[in-house]
Write a protein that holds these residues in place. Structure first.
Motif, PDB file in Angstrom:
ATOM      1  N   LEU A  72     -43.075  -5.391  19.174  1.00  0.00           N
ATOM      2  CA  LEU A  72     -42.227  -5.985  19.377  1.00  0.00           C
ATOM      3  C   LEU A  72     -40.652  -5.650  19.212  1.00  0.00           C
ATOM      4  O   LEU A  72     -39.432  -6.697  19.694  1.00  0.00           O
ATOM      5  CB  LEU A  72     -42.311  -6.906  18.501  1.00  0.00           C
ATOM      6  CG  LEU A  72     -43.340  -7.878  18.872  1.00  0.00           C
ATOM      7  CD1 LEU A  72     -44.497  -9.196  17.114  1.00  0.00           C
ATOM      8  CD2 LEU A  72     -44.564  -8.189  20.017  1.00  0.00           C
ATOM      9  N   VAL A  73     -40.365  -5.075  19.009  1.00  0.00           N
ATOM     10  CA  VAL A  73     -38.412  -4.082  18.652  1.00  0.00           C
ATOM     11  C   VAL A  73     -37.659  -4.223  19.635  1.00  0.00           C
ATOM     12  O   VAL A  73     -37.003  -4.843  20.027  1.00  0.00           O
ATOM     13  CB  VAL A  73     -38.562  -2.991  18.151  1.00  0.00           C
ATOM     14  CG1 VAL A  73     -37.160  -2.189  18.583  1.00  0.00           C
ATOM     15  CG2 VAL A  73     -39.145  -3.325  16.376  1.00  0.00           C
TER      16      VAL A  73
ATOM     17  N   LEU B  34     -43.002 -14.710  24.396  1.00  0.00           N
ATOM     18  CA  LEU B  34     -44.948 -14.605  24.830  1.00  0.00           C
ATOM     19  C   LEU B  34     -45.064 -15.868  24.258  1.00  0.00           C
ATOM     20  O   LEU B  34     -46.537 -15.389  23.162  1.00  0.00           O
ATOM     21  CB  LEU B  34     -44.197 -13.438  24.281  1.00  0.00           C
ATOM     22  CG  LEU B  34     -44.381 -12.706  24.934  1.00  0.00           C
ATOM     23  CD1 LEU B  34     -44.086 -10.671  24.900  1.00  0.00           C
ATOM     24  CD2 LEU B  34     -44.856 -12.156  26.274  1.00  0.00           C
ATOM     25  N   PHE B  35     -44.586 -16.400  22.462  1.00  0.00           N
ATOM     26  CA  PHE B  35     -45.438 -17.048  21.831  1.00  0.00           C
ATOM     27  C   PHE B  35     -45.814 -18.106  21.786  1.00  0.00           C
ATOM     28  O   PHE B  35     -47.146 -18.672  21.233  1.00  0.00           O
ATOM     29  CB  PHE B  35     -43.713 -18.010  20.610  1.00  0.00           C
ATOM     30  CG  PHE B  35     -43.596 -16.970  19.783  1.00  0.00           C
ATOM     31  CD1 PHE B  35     -44.316 -15.877  18.868  1.00  0.00           C
ATOM     32  CD2 PHE B  35     -42.482 -16.922  19.443  1.00  0.00           C
ATOM     33  CE1 PHE B  35     -44.187 -14.931  18.113  1.00  0.00           C
ATOM     34  CE2 PHE B  35     -41.980 -16.070  18.498  1.00  0.00           C
ATOM     35  CZ  PHE B  35     -42.488 -15.317  17.480  1.00  0.00           C
ATOM     36  N   GLY B  36     -46.092 -18.046  23.963  1.00  0.00           N
ATOM     37  CA  GLY B  36     -46.794 -19.496  24.386  1.00  0.00           C
ATOM     38  C   GLY B  36     -48.524 -18.655  24.883  1.00  0.00           C
ATOM     39  O   GLY B  36     -48.956 -19.154  25.094  1.00  0.00           O
TER      40      GLY B  36
ATOM     41  N   VAL C 293     -33.056 -10.170  30.545  1.00  0.00           N
ATOM     42  CA  VAL C 293     -33.460  -9.568  30.539  1.00  0.00           C
ATOM     43  C   VAL C 293     -33.741  -8.114  29.984  1.00  0.00           C
ATOM     44  O   VAL C 293     -33.412  -7.532  30.467  1.00  0.00           O
ATOM     45  CB  VAL C 293     -33.909  -9.646  32.334  1.00  0.00           C
ATOM     46  CG1 VAL C 293     -35.330  -8.904  32.913  1.00  0.00           C
ATOM     47  CG2 VAL C 293     -33.156 -10.588  32.988  1.00  0.00           C
ATOM     48  N   GLN C 294     -34.998  -8.297  28.871  1.00  0.00           N
ATOM     49  CA  GLN C 294     -34.409  -7.446  27.745  1.00  0.00           C
ATOM     50  C   GLN C 294     -35.593  -6.322  28.616  1.00  0.00           C
ATOM     51  O   GLN C 294     -34.512  -5.029  28.346  1.00  0.00           O
ATOM     52  CB  GLN C 294     -34.649  -8.283  26.316  1.00  0.00           C
ATOM     53  CG  GLN C 294     -34.195  -9.030  26.422  1.00  0.00           C
ATOM     54  CD  GLN C 294     -34.653  -9.643  24.775  1.00  0.00           C
ATOM     55  OE1 GLN C 294     -34.089  -8.762  23.860  1.00  0.00           O
ATOM     56  NE2 GLN C 294     -35.531 -10.064  24.191  1.00  0.00           N
TER      57      GLN C 294
ATOM     58  N   THR D 269     -39.076 -13.465  20.284  1.00  0.00           N
ATOM     59  CA  THR D 269     -39.785 -13.326  21.312  1.00  0.00           C
ATOM     60  C   THR D 269     -40.117 -13.753  22.615  1.00  0.00           C
ATOM     61  O   THR D 269     -41.465 -14.049  22.958  1.00  0.00           O
ATOM     62  CB  THR D 269     -41.696 -12.330  20.550  1.00  0.00           C
ATOM     63  OG1 THR D 269     -41.187 -12.673  19.163  1.00  0.00           O
ATOM     64  CG2 THR D 269     -42.056 -11.237  21.028  1.00  0.00           C
ATOM     65  N   SER D 270     -39.428 -13.093  23.243  1.00  0.00           N
ATOM     66  CA  SER D 270     -39.078 -13.286  24.489  1.00  0.00           C
ATOM     67  C   SER D 270     -38.426 -12.261  25.437  1.00  0.00           C
ATOM     68  O   SER D 270     -37.883 -11.694  25.126  1.00  0.00           O
ATOM     69  CB  SER D 270     -37.919 -14.993  24.521  1.00  0.00           C
ATOM     70  OG  SER D 270     -37.808 -14.968  26.221  1.00  0.00           O
TER      71      SER D 270
END
Length: 426
Positions: free
Chosen positions: A41-42, A203-205, A310-311, A412-413
């Motif tokens: 998740l980094v 992503l938590f969704g 936009v990571q 975490t998106s």
């Protein structure tokens, strides 16, 4: 079947190894993330506006590295600028076809369509239809409307009692109204647009929630396309139907509209919010943007690079065995490029981790790179260049209404952002 035809049994074996992943996502939903090592998740973590130091260490140590993902999936993280350009430019070696990602999460039947998850020749054909609508000449017709939208938002902020939320009253409505204007769809549906766009990126969704948001959005947009077929309007959908009606079916056109909606709304909203935060904390930048029209362009370009909201780029699947920076990647392996890491690579310039409002524009990858580079890049720039100077000129005394350390960022998106920015306009 694209990639599956290309690498045959290799991908068949790879897909077979995803059964555990499918089970975990269906069984545990959001909690499936807790089964992933933190190192995975980094690329989605940040320390305020900056990527976490661990991401920098990964890039410096190994610009192409294998992430320790469970479930038998081979996942490679690309963090170097040069290496990311290689991957993103190579459509012959890497596939964007969404069906392979859908298979990974057990949702082969769901596809958002659009450009981001399509390979040539479909991608080439669809992009050719859209490109004329995103030239500066065509987009110029929106400039007066964008100015009106920005002014309307600032008017409502000025009329509000007490602190106002820059996310709610500035960052969200500007791209929402602009996209509705571009597509020619009812603005009355803006709240649904916002909800569906946000749901697919956080992503938590859970994977199921994100895919459900895609499905719901496509259902709505198919209805819009059907109405446009009967009575084409002046927006992008109407123009495409009038000029290319027989070249694209309703499902493809709805997919394109969905890609424009989500790509042009959520990303620009995050940029507007986080960029406003830069202006609040950096008086030098605020003064430049307020007083010097020539400074606005370089300021926006540096902001795009520094924030890179936009990571990660859309995931790629290797079509065949190949090497990137001397690292062997196998056919069927999943490859993700960290755009936020690439845009902090020292090859782009000195002191690149620092925001410098007068830095000469770099060849950043905030809009991606190669065939899949964001087609709406110029529209986003138009909105940012209009909104920032209007904000600081209208409210020269703009200040945070809460301590900056109390602001809540997404954890975490794929598209980074801040939840609220309460401010005093005057």
């Amino acid at each position: 079947m694209g990639l599956i035809r290309t690498v045959g049994g290799t991908v068949g074996s790879w897909l077979a190894r995803t059964r555990l992943a499918r089970f975990l996502l269906r069984r545990f939903g959001t909690r499936a993330l807790s089964l992933l090592p933190e190192s995975v998740l980094v690329p989605l973590r940040r320390d305020g506006l900056d990527p976490v130091p661990e991401l920098t260490r990964i890039r410096e140590t190994a610009p192409v590295s294998k992430l320790p993902v469970p479930f038998g999936v081979n996942l490679w993280l690309v963090t170097g600028y040069t290496e990311s350009k290689q991957v993103l430019a190579d459509t012959a070696s890497f596939s964007n076809d969404y069906r392979h990602l859908g298979a990974l999460v057990g949702a082969e039947e769901v596809s958002p369509g659009g450009l981001g998850f399509a390979d040539p020749p479909d991608h080439t054909r669809l992009r050719k239809l859209l490109t004329p609508e995103f030239t500066m000449r065509r987009l110029a017709r929106l400039a007066p409307r964008i100015d009106e939208i920005v002014t309307g938002c600032l008017d409502r902020m000025a009329a509000a009692d007490g602190p106002v939320d820059l996310v709610e009253h500035f960052a969200l409505p500007i791209p929402s109204l602009t996209i509705c204007e571009l597509l020619g769809v009812p603005y009355t549906d803006r709240e649904d647009f916002q909800r569906l766009a946000v749901a697919r990126f956080d992503l938590f969704g859970g994977a199921g929630a994100s895919l459900g948001a895609i499905s719901e959005s496509l259902t709505y947009l198919r209805g819009v396309v059907e109405q446009q077929r009967k009575n084409p309007g002046d927006g992008l959908l109407g123009m495409i139907i009038r000029e290319h009606g027989d070249e694209i079916d309703d499902l493809e056109l709805a997919g394109l509209a969905d890609g424009i909606l989500t790509g042009g709304f959520e990303t620009t909203a995050s940029m507007l919010a986080l960029g406003a935060l830069i202006l609040l904390r950096d008086e030098r930048s605020a003064t430049l943007v307020r007083d010097d029209d020539a400074a606005i362009g370089p300021f926006v370009e540096e902001l795009l690079r520094y924030l890179t909201v936009v990571q990660m780029a859309f995931p790629r699947f290797a079509r065949h065995d190949l090497e990137v920076a001397g690292v062997r990647i196998g056919a069927g392996d999943l490859v993700v490029c960290s755009l936020s890491a690439a845009d902090r690579d020292p090859v782009l310039g000195a002191d690149i981790d620092r925001f410098d409002p007068v830095r000469p524009p770099t060849q950043h990858m905030a809009f991606g790179y190669g065939a899949h580079r964001c087609i709406g890049a110029e529209l986003a720039r138009m909105e940012l260049r209009a909104a920032y100077p209007a904000l600081v000129r209208r409210f020269p005394g703009l200040r945070l209404a809460v301590p900056e350390q109390s602001l809540e960022y997404r954890q975490t998106s794929i598209v980074y952002g801040v939840e609220r920015i309460p401010v005093h306009p005057g």
